[in-house]
Design a protein around this motif. Sequence first.
Motif, PDB file in Angstrom:
ATOM      1  N   LEU A 557       0.810  -1.219   0.000  1.00 35.50           N
ATOM      2  CA  LEU A 557       0.000   0.000   0.000  1.00 35.50           C
ATOM      3  C   LEU A 557       0.839   1.263   0.000  1.00 35.50           C
ATOM      4  O   LEU A 557       0.316   2.361   0.189  1.00 35.50           O
ATOM      5  CB  LEU A 557      -0.923   0.010   1.230  1.00 35.50           C
ATOM      6  CG  LEU A 557      -1.946  -1.120   1.335  1.00 35.50           C
ATOM      7  CD1 LEU A 557      -2.835  -0.905   2.548  1.00 35.50           C
ATOM      8  CD2 LEU A 557      -2.787  -1.209   0.072  1.00 35.50           C
ATOM      9  N   GLY A 558       2.156   1.115  -0.195  1.00 30.38           N
ATOM     10  CA  GLY A 558       3.027   2.280  -0.180  1.00 30.38           C
ATOM     11  C   GLY A 558       3.275   2.822   1.206  1.00 30.38           C
ATOM     12  O   GLY A 558       3.548   4.011   1.377  1.00 30.38           O
ATOM     13  N   LEU A 559       3.202   1.967   2.218  1.00 26.50           N
ATOM     14  CA  LEU A 559       3.396   2.367   3.614  1.00 26.50           C
ATOM     15  C   LEU A 559       4.653   1.711   4.168  1.00 26.50           C
ATOM     16  O   LEU A 559       5.143   0.709   3.638  1.00 26.50           O
ATOM     17  CB  LEU A 559       2.177   1.971   4.462  1.00 26.50           C
ATOM     18  CG  LEU A 559       0.813   2.455   3.979  1.00 26.50           C
ATOM     19  CD1 LEU A 559      -0.284   1.909   4.888  1.00 26.50           C
ATOM     20  CD2 LEU A 559       0.758   3.969   3.923  1.00 26.50           C
ATOM     21  N   ASP A 560       5.156   2.253   5.271  1.00 28.44           N
ATOM     22  CA  ASP A 560       6.335   1.684   5.920  1.00 28.44           C
ATOM     23  C   ASP A 560       6.422   2.228   7.336  1.00 28.44           C
ATOM     24  O   ASP A 560       5.644   3.120   7.721  1.00 28.44           O
ATOM     25  CB  ASP A 560       7.599   2.043   5.141  1.00 28.44           C
ATOM     26  CG  ASP A 560       8.761   1.076   5.393  1.00 28.44           C
ATOM     27  OD1 ASP A 560       8.590   0.152   6.218  1.00 28.44           O
ATOM     28  OD2 ASP A 560       9.820   1.252   4.773  1.00 28.44           O
ATOM     29  N   TYR A 561       7.329   1.680   8.118  1.00 26.01           N
ATOM     30  CA  TYR A 561       7.611   2.206   9.446  1.00 26.01           C
ATOM     31  C   TYR A 561       9.109   2.446   9.543  1.00 26.01           C
ATOM     32  O   TYR A 561       9.903   1.802   8.861  1.00 26.01           O
ATOM     33  CB  TYR A 561       7.135   1.255  10.550  1.00 26.01           C
ATOM     34  CG  TYR A 561       7.550  -0.192  10.390  1.00 26.01           C
ATOM     35  CD1 TYR A 561       8.682  -0.692  11.019  1.00 26.01           C
ATOM     36  CD2 TYR A 561       6.796  -1.065   9.606  1.00 26.01           C
ATOM     37  CE1 TYR A 561       9.053  -2.017  10.873  1.00 26.01           C
ATOM     38  CE2 TYR A 561       7.155  -2.397   9.455  1.00 26.01           C
ATOM     39  CZ  TYR A 561       8.284  -2.867  10.090  1.00 26.01           C
ATOM     40  OH  TYR A 561       8.659  -4.180   9.943  1.00 26.01           O
ATOM     41  N   SER A 562       9.492   3.409  10.389  1.00 27.41           N
ATOM     42  CA  SER A 562      10.869   3.902  10.361  1.00 27.41           C
ATOM     43  C   SER A 562      11.822   3.125  11.252  1.00 27.41           C
ATOM     44  O   SER A 562      13.030   3.317  11.172  1.00 27.41           O
ATOM     45  CB  SER A 562      10.909   5.378  10.780  1.00 27.41           C
ATOM     46  OG  SER A 562      10.502   5.517  12.130  1.00 27.41           O
ATOM     47  N   HIS A 563      11.315   2.265  12.111  1.00 23.69           N
ATOM     48  CA  HIS A 563      12.207   1.592  13.059  1.00 23.69           C
ATOM     49  C   HIS A 563      12.494   0.168  12.611  1.00 23.69           C
ATOM     50  O   HIS A 563      11.910  -0.346  11.648  1.00 23.69           O
ATOM     51  CB  HIS A 563      11.614   1.612  14.469  1.00 23.69           C
ATOM     52  CG  HIS A 563      10.251   0.963  14.574  1.00 23.69           C
ATOM     53  ND1 HIS A 563      10.053  -0.397  14.494  1.00 23.69           N
ATOM     54  CD2 HIS A 563       9.020   1.496  14.769  1.00 23.69           C
ATOM     55  CE1 HIS A 563       8.770  -0.681  14.640  1.00 23.69           C
ATOM     56  NE2 HIS A 563       8.124   0.457  14.796  1.00 23.69           N
ATOM     57  N   GLU A 564      13.376  -0.485  13.342  1.00 28.18           N
ATOM     58  CA  GLU A 564      13.711  -1.867  13.046  1.00 28.18           C
ATOM     59  C   GLU A 564      12.515  -2.765  13.342  1.00 28.18           C
ATOM     60  O   GLU A 564      11.645  -2.436  14.156  1.00 28.18           O
ATOM     61  CB  GLU A 564      14.923  -2.304  13.875  1.00 28.18           C
ATOM     62  CG  GLU A 564      14.729  -2.202  15.376  1.00 28.18           C
ATOM     63  CD  GLU A 564      16.039  -2.198  16.142  1.00 28.18           C
ATOM     64  OE1 GLU A 564      17.057  -1.823  15.535  1.00 28.18           O
ATOM     65  OE2 GLU A 564      16.037  -2.553  17.321  1.00 28.18           O
ATOM     66  N   THR A 565      12.488  -3.927  12.699  1.00 34.54           N
ATOM     67  CA  THR A 565      11.393  -4.872  12.899  1.00 34.54           C
ATOM     68  C   THR A 565      11.579  -5.672  14.178  1.00 34.54           C
ATOM     69  O   THR A 565      10.608  -6.107  14.792  1.00 34.54           O
ATOM     70  CB  THR A 565      11.292  -5.815  11.688  1.00 34.54           C
ATOM     71  OG1 THR A 565      10.995  -5.037  10.522  1.00 34.54           O
ATOM     72  CG2 THR A 565      10.199  -6.857  11.878  1.00 34.54           C
ATOM     73  N   GLY A 566      12.806  -5.865  14.605  1.00 36.91           N
ATOM     74  CA  GLY A 566      13.028  -6.623  15.820  1.00 36.91           C
ATOM     75  C   GLY A 566      14.451  -6.482  16.318  1.00 36.91           C
ATOM     76  O   GLY A 566      15.357  -6.115  15.565  1.00 36.91           O
ATOM     77  N   HIS A 567      14.641  -6.791  17.587  1.00 34.52           N
ATOM     78  CA  HIS A 567      15.971  -6.708  18.198  1.00 34.52           C
ATOM     79  C   HIS A 567      16.173  -7.899  19.118  1.00 34.52           C
ATOM     80  O   HIS A 567      15.214  -8.499  19.624  1.00 34.52           O
ATOM     81  CB  HIS A 567      16.121  -5.407  18.992  1.00 34.52           C
ATOM     82  CG  HIS A 567      15.040  -5.169  20.013  1.00 34.52           C
ATOM     83  ND1 HIS A 567      15.003  -5.822  21.227  1.00 34.52           N
ATOM     84  CD2 HIS A 567      13.958  -4.354  19.989  1.00 34.52           C
ATOM     85  CE1 HIS A 567      13.944  -5.412  21.916  1.00 34.52           C
ATOM     86  NE2 HIS A 567      13.293  -4.531  21.193  1.00 34.52           N
TER      87      HIS A 567
END
Length: 728
Positions: A557-567
């Motif tokens: 959908l042309g969306l994203d998030y700015s942080h890492e997916t996991g740590h």
Amino acid sequence: MLLTMDLKTSFILWVCVCSTGFAHNYGSDCVHDIPHEITFVQSRENCTLNHMTWTRLKKMQDLFSNYGLDAYIVTTQDAHHQQGGSPHDRRLEAISGFDGTIGAAVITRNKTVIWTDGRNVDAAMRMDCGWQIYRKGAKGIPSLTSWVKAELQNISRPIIGACPSLMAAVWWKNFKLSFAKNNITMLEIEDDLVDQVWEDNRPPQINVTINALPLEFAGRSWQDKMTDVHHEMAKAGVDILVVSDLDENPWLFNMRAFAFGFDPFFYSFAVIERRTRITRLYIIDHKSMLSRKPSDHEVHVTLERHLDIGEGRCSVRVTEPGYVESPDSAEECVQNPVVKVGEYNMKDVVRDITRVASLPHTRKVWLSPYCSYAVYSAVPTDKIYQDITPISILKSTKNPVEIQGMEDANLLDSVAAIRFFARLEKEVKQGKNWTVYDAFHEIHNYRKQIPHFRAPAFRTLTGSGPTAAPIYNMPTPEDSQPITREHMFMQDSGGQYLNTGTTDMTRSFHFGNPTKVEKDIYTRVLMAHINLAELVWPEGRTGHDIDATAREPLWELGLDYSHETGHGIGAYGGVIEGPGRISSTFADFISDVPFYASIFTEDENINKFPDPTEYPLRKNMFFTVEPGYYEMDNIGVRMENVMYITPAHVNQLSSRCKFLRFETITLVPYESHLIDYNMLSHTHLDWLNEYNSRVLQKTAPILERFGDTDALAWLMKRVENVTREPLH
């Protein structure tokens, strides 16, 4: 805390200065939780001048003449590369009022400038008047090095100072190379200038009791762990290991203390000599600490007894060309390493490193990539072996006792969360007043009822509606959004447990009637979450390799998030643990841009920290999986579970290739009426139904023992078997 758009007022001066090559190219141009427009603040309306911090700053500038300085660098780092550590070490705050975690400042004789990231711009806006503020990573702003060169260009033989104990060697070497191009000398100031002037109202060095971690929870004795470390050092041809990262000594020596923040750590260094089997451990108030009565009621030995001080059976001496002679056998010596404990004092630590590094039989000295320049420069260049330490690798791969402890702690922690969420929804629907600040505190009370609970794992992040969008949404009593039936609610929280458990869990809910947009976004984030939870991948792949699997439903959908997916996550350890992480962006949960962004130009970032996304994922490592989506002042959704890596059984054409998968141990149901089940694939539905079945099987009996019928009813509504709705 991210800066909101209401700061677009007349006091902000929007400027575009010389480009440094740092376009905002960190994979975040398409996200909506970073204020990209904010670049530079020169002056502020209604700012204040704190007489105490201003006086310290002026005294510090007065010291420039003593050293021939033209400028001085102060950051938020402490001696262990920790950002925003204990109150005693918040030097930048002491001279400026900046109370954020990410900041690098330059003080000249007449100017004061700070570079900080988007999550700390609010903190920068609270600084004293007179400070100029640069938004790290924003388009068009100068790097710190470029600014210094321009500012000092008319000075003959300029000198810029910094404390080598308070700056990572990686940064120091880059600064030195950069400034040398313009004939600017980088001067080591051993006695930090802020320390020299911070004489009033300085918080004391934290001196909490360090407790031994019982063997029943640690799984392996510290002596066995030390033997493993010696073995890894021998494989690398290393004779000395300097332990400077704060999460390593607590794990290695099976000791814990909450000396700062929420991680169960304490300030320490260690120098491990493989050939003599002698380790020097440096801790605060060491004489008192060794004999103190434990402060944890489940610990029954002093540190002196735990470390076997003075009772080691290895009386050894080193002979040329470096062989160990001992009255006991070599095997006995390996089984009984010796620890000598000294005072936590940087000068003593550097002196001892210098001494052992200079010995003729010392071939290589292993240093952490994150060590300070003071530690780095104590070792001859030809003897430096700098890499991720063996302790970091051994610590991240959990032993069977740690695995069981993580499973037990995350199960009971999930029960506590279920009980809290059930009560919260019931009372919000009844019309009782709840704020995000109330919720921030109340979940802690449910964790207190769990055996072995010791502390929150981090400062709980809680938001509702527009306040759920900032990734670091930390409420205050004065500014606390109400929790209502009209907005989505999100909470990220966790706990520290003595039985070797650390938890980290996020859920998003809606206690009323969600909109179609809210359901679509929630379902997309759930799809992202499940994509990674069900993934099977070849052994040896990295967090960077698998990250896109989670983001794909949002990318559609042309969306994203700015942080890492996991740590990575520790076992009664750091809630964020190395050496690996899951991400395809340069941002993480500490900063929305890389630490070096706008500090160096791209060609100056020669010496680099390891990229944790390129570290192979291994069996028995624990990670969070936490995709999300955020729009400033509108909506915030995140889902987070703790998972650990196990072997995957797949049909293979070749037995040479091994595969891995995640096993989920956080067991809290999702918000069923926010899910559009028709958007889910059959694979997604199968995973969700299996997960709900496990949640019910494992948590319901514990809820019954608590006698919490409301929580049990709340649970039952969310774990029913689900299918796609029939198409009409």
